[in-house]
Design a protein around this motif. Structure first.
Motif, PDB file in Angstrom:
ATOM      1  N   TYR A  23      60.450 -28.246  22.648  1.00  0.00           N
ATOM      2  CA  TYR A  23      61.214 -27.455  21.672  1.00  0.00           C
ATOM      3  C   TYR A  23      62.091 -26.390  22.326  1.00  0.00           C
ATOM      4  N   TRP A  24      61.895 -26.161  23.608  1.00  0.00           N
ATOM      5  CA  TRP A  24      62.701 -25.163  24.318  1.00  0.00           C
ATOM      6  C   TRP A  24      64.178 -25.525  24.282  1.00  0.00           C
ATOM      7  N   ILE A  25      64.495 -26.812  24.368  1.00  0.00           N
ATOM      8  CA  ILE A  25      65.895 -27.249  24.325  1.00  0.00           C
ATOM      9  C   ILE A  25      66.529 -26.851  22.992  1.00  0.00           C
ATOM     10  N   LYS A  26      65.807 -27.012  21.904  1.00  0.00           N
ATOM     11  CA  LYS A  26      66.294 -26.600  20.589  1.00  0.00           C
ATOM     12  C   LYS A  26      66.533 -25.094  20.557  1.00  0.00           C
ATOM     13  N   GLU A  27      65.617 -24.340  21.137  1.00  0.00           N
ATOM     14  CA  GLU A  27      65.756 -22.884  21.178  1.00  0.00           C
ATOM     15  C   GLU A  27      66.966 -22.470  22.008  1.00  0.00           C
ATOM     16  N   LEU A  28      67.220 -23.192  23.098  1.00  0.00           N
ATOM     17  CA  LEU A  28      68.383 -22.901  23.927  1.00  0.00           C
ATOM     18  C   LEU A  28      69.679 -23.098  23.148  1.00  0.00           C
ATOM     19  N   LEU A  29      69.776 -24.225  22.468  1.00  0.00           N
ATOM     20  CA  LEU A  29      70.966 -24.504  21.668  1.00  0.00           C
ATOM     21  C   LEU A  29      71.226 -23.389  20.662  1.00  0.00           C
ATOM     22  N   GLU A  30      70.182 -22.994  19.969  1.00  0.00           N
ATOM     23  CA  GLU A  30      70.319 -21.990  18.924  1.00  0.00           C
ATOM     24  C   GLU A  30      70.636 -20.616  19.483  1.00  0.00           C
ATOM     25  N   SER A  31      70.187 -20.342  20.707  1.00  0.00           N
ATOM     26  CA  SER A  31      70.414 -19.018  21.296  1.00  0.00           C
ATOM     27  C   SER A  31      71.869 -18.799  21.704  1.00  0.00           C
ATOM     28  N   LYS A  32      72.564 -19.885  22.073  1.00  0.00           N
ATOM     29  CA  LYS A  32      73.954 -19.803  22.561  1.00  0.00           C
ATOM     30  C   LYS A  32      74.073 -18.808  23.714  1.00  0.00           C
ATOM     31  N   ASN A  33      73.053 -18.825  24.564  1.00  0.00           N
ATOM     32  CA  ASN A  33      72.961 -17.862  25.665  1.00  0.00           C
ATOM     33  C   ASN A  33      72.715 -18.606  26.971  1.00  0.00           C
ATOM     34  N   ARG A  34      73.716 -18.692  27.818  1.00  0.00           N
ATOM     35  CA  ARG A  34      73.614 -19.432  29.082  1.00  0.00           C
ATOM     36  C   ARG A  34      72.527 -18.872  29.992  1.00  0.00           C
ATOM     37  N   SER A  35      72.284 -17.573  29.950  1.00  0.00           N
ATOM     38  CA  SER A  35      71.318 -16.956  30.867  1.00  0.00           C
ATOM     39  C   SER A  35      69.891 -17.420  30.615  1.00  0.00           C
ATOM     40  N   LEU A  36      69.631 -18.048  29.468  1.00  0.00           N
ATOM     41  CA  LEU A  36      68.275 -18.488  29.137  1.00  0.00           C
ATOM     42  C   LEU A  36      67.969 -19.903  29.615  1.00  0.00           C
ATOM     43  N   SER A  37      69.001 -20.680  29.955  1.00  0.00           N
ATOM     44  CA  SER A  37      68.773 -22.073  30.368  1.00  0.00           C
ATOM     45  C   SER A  37      68.545 -22.165  31.875  1.00  0.00           C
ATOM     46  N   ALA A  38      68.268 -23.357  32.337  1.00  0.00           N
ATOM     47  CA  ALA A  38      67.934 -23.572  33.750  1.00  0.00           C
ATOM     48  C   ALA A  38      69.171 -23.403  34.633  1.00  0.00           C
ATOM     49  N   PRO A  39      68.968 -23.145  35.935  1.00  0.00           N
ATOM     50  CA  PRO A  39      70.107 -23.067  36.859  1.00  0.00           C
ATOM     51  C   PRO A  39      70.876 -24.384  36.907  1.00  0.00           C
ATOM     52  N   THR A  40      72.141 -24.312  37.230  1.00  0.00           N
ATOM     53  CA  THR A  40      72.979 -25.504  37.343  1.00  0.00           C
ATOM     54  C   THR A  40      72.405 -26.433  38.403  1.00  0.00           C
ATOM     55  N   PHE A  41      72.165 -27.691  38.029  1.00  0.00           N
ATOM     56  CA  PHE A  41      71.546 -28.633  38.957  1.00  0.00           C
ATOM     57  C   PHE A  41      72.574 -29.173  39.954  1.00  0.00           C
ATOM     58  N   SER A  42      72.079 -29.789  41.001  1.00  0.00           N
ATOM     59  CA  SER A  42      72.912 -30.314  42.091  1.00  0.00           C
ATOM     60  C   SER A  42      73.972 -31.297  41.605  1.00  0.00           C
ATOM     61  N   PRO A  43      75.179 -31.253  42.200  1.00  0.00           N
ATOM     62  CA  PRO A  43      76.218 -32.222  41.839  1.00  0.00           C
ATOM     63  C   PRO A  43      75.996 -33.601  42.461  1.00  0.00           C
ATOM     64  N   SER A  44      75.088 -33.701  43.419  1.00  0.00           N
ATOM     65  CA  SER A  44      74.990 -34.904  44.259  1.00  0.00           C
ATOM     66  C   SER A  44      74.813 -36.198  43.487  1.00  0.00           C
ATOM     67  N   GLY A  45      74.017 -36.199  42.419  1.00  0.00           N
ATOM     68  CA  GLY A  45      73.740 -37.445  41.706  1.00  0.00           C
ATOM     69  C   GLY A  45      74.597 -37.686  40.493  1.00  0.00           C
ATOM     70  N   LEU A  46      75.667 -36.892  40.323  1.00  0.00           N
ATOM     71  CA  LEU A  46      76.471 -36.983  39.107  1.00  0.00           C
ATOM     72  C   LEU A  46      77.678 -37.892  39.293  1.00  0.00           C
ATOM     73  N   TYR A  47      77.867 -38.810  38.332  1.00  0.00           N
ATOM     74  CA  TYR A  47      78.960 -39.791  38.380  1.00  0.00           C
ATOM     75  C   TYR A  47      79.707 -39.795  37.047  1.00  0.00           C
ATOM     76  N   LEU A  48      81.014 -39.601  37.091  1.00  0.00           N
ATOM     77  CA  LEU A  48      81.853 -39.907  35.938  1.00  0.00           C
ATOM     78  C   LEU A  48      81.918 -41.427  35.877  1.00  0.00           C
ATOM     79  N   SER A  49      81.370 -42.009  34.803  1.00  0.00           N
ATOM     80  CA  SER A  49      81.166 -43.456  34.840  1.00  0.00           C
ATOM     81  C   SER A  49      81.928 -44.254  33.794  1.00  0.00           C
ATOM     82  N   TYR A  50      82.496 -43.599  32.785  1.00  0.00           N
ATOM     83  CA  TYR A  50      83.282 -44.362  31.813  1.00  0.00           C
ATOM     84  C   TYR A  50      84.142 -43.431  30.973  1.00  0.00           C
ATOM     85  N   ILE A  51      85.339 -43.909  30.628  1.00  0.00           N
ATOM     86  CA  ILE A  51      86.243 -43.212  29.711  1.00  0.00           C
ATOM     87  C   ILE A  51      86.618 -44.198  28.615  1.00  0.00           C
TER      88      ILE A  51
END
Length: 266
Positions: A216-244
């Motif tokens: 339920y923490w994810i729901k609370e994060l959405l409702e808070s609209k507060n970036r400081s409450l969510s997790a740190p930005t994860f590594s870019p290494s595994g991220l792929y733009l895969s379709y448009i």
């Protein structure tokens, strides 16, 4: 003057992101230089992409358009540009499109895939190609948590401080999470994304997967609209733009299927 769309892939490890910048290598600079050499023009042709990727982020499908008065067969554009590109970038197809096509503004949706390796020992042979987590993550909890992100929401809690978008509202079509051995694949499709939105979502879902945070923490994060409450930005290494995705009227031939996105090296 004609407008040409091309589909390309690239390994983001070798670039400081997509966008052209002074004194650093970017995918855009490499592509524009290759087009210049292929066309043998004195004037550099500027390209527009569907979505700008950050440093270290890869693409299995990036879509680009540019305008030119050079006449070549579409197959010649593919072979010719590839001749002058570094081996970390490949053009897969080229198609002449109508002048109302725009790689960015005509796009209906974007899909990103994140590949995460879970194991005690760092994945040496996949260095910079996958993210890494030493924990055995709870897939079921991450799936349940991700459901709160589906639909139209204000994603302020998942946007970076440097985000320049005037509107934090985005529509997420789906989030798929699948495990294959030590690998977990996250696939997220939305109409558009905020700056670092995908990596911030992945980081937060991993916190749920580690049982540090509840579903339920994810729901609370959405409702808070507060970036400081969510997790740190994860590594870019595994991220792929895969379709448009684009409207059918443009009839673009794209080398991958939105329902079956494959990461080539796994």
């Amino acid at each position: 003057m004609k407008r040409i769309a091309i589909g390309l892939s690239y390994n983001g490890v070798f670039f400081n992101g997509w966008q052209s910048q002074l004194d650093v290598d970017s995918v855009q600079d490499s592509l524009e230089k290759a087009i210049l050499r292929f066309t043998a023009n004195n004037k550099r042709i500027r390209v527009t992409c569907a979505g700008r990727t950050d440093k270290g982020v890869h693409a299995t499908l990036q879509v680009v358009h540019f305008d030119t008065d050079v006449n070549r067969k579409m197959s010649s554009w593919v072979r010719g540009i590839n001749t002058f590109l570094p081996s970390s970038v490949s053009v897969h197809w080229a198609k002449e499109v109508t002048e109302d096509f725009h790689a960015r503004f005509s796009a209906i949706s974007r899909t990103y895939t994140y590949v995460l390796y879970c194991g005690r020992i760092r994945p040496s042979i996949y260095k910079d190609l996958v993210g890494w987590c030493i924990y055995d993550l709870n897939l079921e909890n991450m799936l349940m948590a991700s459901e709160y992100l589906i639909g139209l929401h204000d994603f302020s809690s998942f946007r970076a401080s440097g985000c320049q978008s005037n509107n934090p509202v985005r529509f997420v079509h789906y989030i798929e999470i699948k495990r294959n051995g030590h690998f977990i694949f996250f696939k997220i499709k939305a109409n558009a994304f905020l700056y670092h939105m995908v990596r911030n979502i992945i980081g937060s879902l991993i916190e749920v997967g580690k049982s540090i945070k509840s579903v339920y923490w994810i729901k609370e994060l959405l409702e808070s609209k507060n970036r400081s409450l969510s997790a740190p930005t994860f590594s870019p290494s595994g991220l792929y733009l895969s379709y448009i995705s684009y409207p059918d009227k443009f009839n673009l031939f794209q080398h991958t299927n939105d329902e079956d996105i494959a990461i080539p090296f796994l």
